[in-house]
Design an enzyme around this catalytic site. Structure first.
Site, PDB file in Angstrom:
ATOM      1  N   SER A  64       0.822  -1.209   0.000  1.00  0.00           N
ATOM      2  CA  SER A  64       0.000   0.000   0.000  1.00  0.00           C
ATOM      3  C   SER A  64       0.859   1.263   0.000  1.00  0.00           C
ATOM      4  CB  SER A  64      -0.917   0.011   1.232  1.00  0.00           C
ATOM      5  OG  SER A  64      -1.709  -1.150   1.246  1.00  0.00           O
TER       6      SER A  64
HETATM    7  N1  SAM Z   1      -0.457  -5.128   4.057  1.00  0.00           N
HETATM    8  C1  SAM Z   1       0.275  -5.406   2.856  1.00  0.00           C
HETATM    9  C2  SAM Z   1       1.639  -4.798   2.848  1.00  0.00           C
HETATM   10  O1  SAM Z   1       2.031  -4.140   3.832  1.00  0.00           O
HETATM   11  O2  SAM Z   1       2.340  -5.013   1.871  1.00  0.00           O
HETATM   12  C3  SAM Z   1      -0.477  -5.024   1.610  1.00  0.00           C
HETATM   13  C4  SAM Z   1      -1.599  -5.924   1.380  1.00  0.00           C
HETATM   14  S1  SAM Z   1      -2.169  -6.065  -0.276  1.00  0.00           S
HETATM   15  C5  SAM Z   1      -2.891  -4.511  -0.553  1.00  0.00           C
HETATM   16  C6  SAM Z   1      -3.527  -7.178   0.066  1.00  0.00           C
HETATM   17  C7  SAM Z   1      -3.093  -8.576   0.425  1.00  0.00           C
HETATM   18  O3  SAM Z   1      -4.234  -9.282   0.903  1.00  0.00           O
HETATM   19  C8  SAM Z   1      -2.562  -9.365  -0.757  1.00  0.00           C
HETATM   20  O4  SAM Z   1      -1.290  -9.864  -0.474  1.00  0.00           O
HETATM   21  C9  SAM Z   1      -3.583 -10.496  -0.910  1.00  0.00           C
HETATM   22  O5  SAM Z   1      -3.032 -11.703  -1.382  1.00  0.00           O
HETATM   23  C10 SAM Z   1      -4.099 -10.630   0.502  1.00  0.00           C
HETATM   24  N2  SAM Z   1      -5.401 -11.289   0.626  1.00  0.00           N
HETATM   25  C11 SAM Z   1      -6.505 -11.173  -0.156  1.00  0.00           C
HETATM   26  N3  SAM Z   1      -7.493 -11.957   0.322  1.00  0.00           N
HETATM   27  C12 SAM Z   1      -7.001 -12.569   1.440  1.00  0.00           C
HETATM   28  C13 SAM Z   1      -7.537 -13.490   2.373  1.00  0.00           C
HETATM   29  N4  SAM Z   1      -8.804 -13.962   2.291  1.00  0.00           N
HETATM   30  N5  SAM Z   1      -6.758 -13.907   3.392  1.00  0.00           N
HETATM   31  C14 SAM Z   1      -5.479 -13.464   3.505  1.00  0.00           C
HETATM   32  N6  SAM Z   1      -4.914 -12.592   2.646  1.00  0.00           N
HETATM   33  C15 SAM Z   1      -5.665 -12.139   1.630  1.00  0.00           C
END
Ligand code: SAM
Length: 218
Positions: A64
């Site tokens: 993000s």
């Molecule tokens: N917090 C992260 C960082 O500091 O880099 C950024 C997160 S990114 C915007 C969103 C993440 O959520 C992705 O890596 C995606 O694979 C994960 N994601 C999506 N659905 C998910 C789920 N049901 N459980 C766990 N992770 C999930």
């Protein structure tokens, strides 16, 4: 860029992207000034790590924008004795910021390769109070709860009910809620069985895919 250059880039990011836009929590500002964001992105993107935008981290996912990390961290109001759950580990950067503010962080990611890379980066950054779990975090991480704070870093059609169940009394949850294309940051406060929701700024996150998020075909 050498280490001095990265340190300077971090200072500039904190002043021009965070403080100038109203981020005031000293713990959040300190953590973002100290934690080397360039080590949480793919090496070829290290020079862009302090830019005012999200970056690709592989598997179609993103780290993000620094301002969004700071805003969500500030809204979460983490205290040093808190246990925190992050849903959506991605690069591991948000978990590293939370690790500087909390007693313990559990972070859950659905992609095993992202989780493995993030765990390595968190270890290298000396974040000994973070546990990285692989799984569907839309249903939380029941084995490790309850949590004082929960942050969801992917977009959900609603606040997942399981996450509310895993939020301790007096706890707070922050989650982007809306359509797959545009969301608002929702803050949920748990006052002993009563959940109070308030809606904040607009945002755009990648989807939360899972049992209590979006399905792959939505
Ligand atoms: N917090 C992260 C960082 O500091 O880099 C950024 C997160 S990114 C915007 C969103 C993440 O959520 C992705 O890596 C995606 O694979 C994960 N994601 C999506 N659905 C998910 C789920 N049901 N459980 C766990 N992770 C999930």
């Amino acid at each position: 860029m050498n280490e001095t250059g990265y340190t300077e880039a971090r200072r500039t990011m904190v002043e021009s992207q965070l403080r100038a836009r109203g981020i005031r929590d000293p713990g959040v500002l300190r953590a973002m000034e100290e934690i080397p964001r360039h080590l949480f992105v793919p090496p070829d993107l290290a020079k862009q790590a302090y830019d005012d935008r999200p970056l690709d981290i592989g598997a179609g996912q993103t780290i993000s924008q620094p301002y969004m990390v700071a805003l969500m961290s500030e809204l979460l109001a983490v205290e040093p004795h808190h246990r925190v759950l992050e849903v959506g580990t991605g690069s591991g950067y948000q978990a590293a910021i939370l690790a500087a503010l909390a007693r313990e962080v559990v972070t859950i990611e659905r992609f095993e390769n992202l989780a493995r890379q993030a765990a390595g980066r968190l270890r290298d950054a000396g974040c000994g109070n973070v546990r990285v779990v692989v799984g569907d975090g839309s249903a939380g991480a029941r084995d490790y709860g309850p949590f004082d704070r929960i942050i969801v870093t992917a977009a959900s059609p609603l606040v997942p009910p399981s996450l509310k169940e895993q939020l301790a009394a007096g706890g707070r949850l922050v989650c982007p809620v809306g359509t797959r294309h545009a969301q608002k940051l929702v803050v949920v406060d748990h006052g002993d069985g009563v959940f109070e929701e308030s809606e904040g700024v607009g945002c755009v996150f990648v989807p939360l895919l899972g049992k209590e998020g979006w399905s792959e075909d939505d």
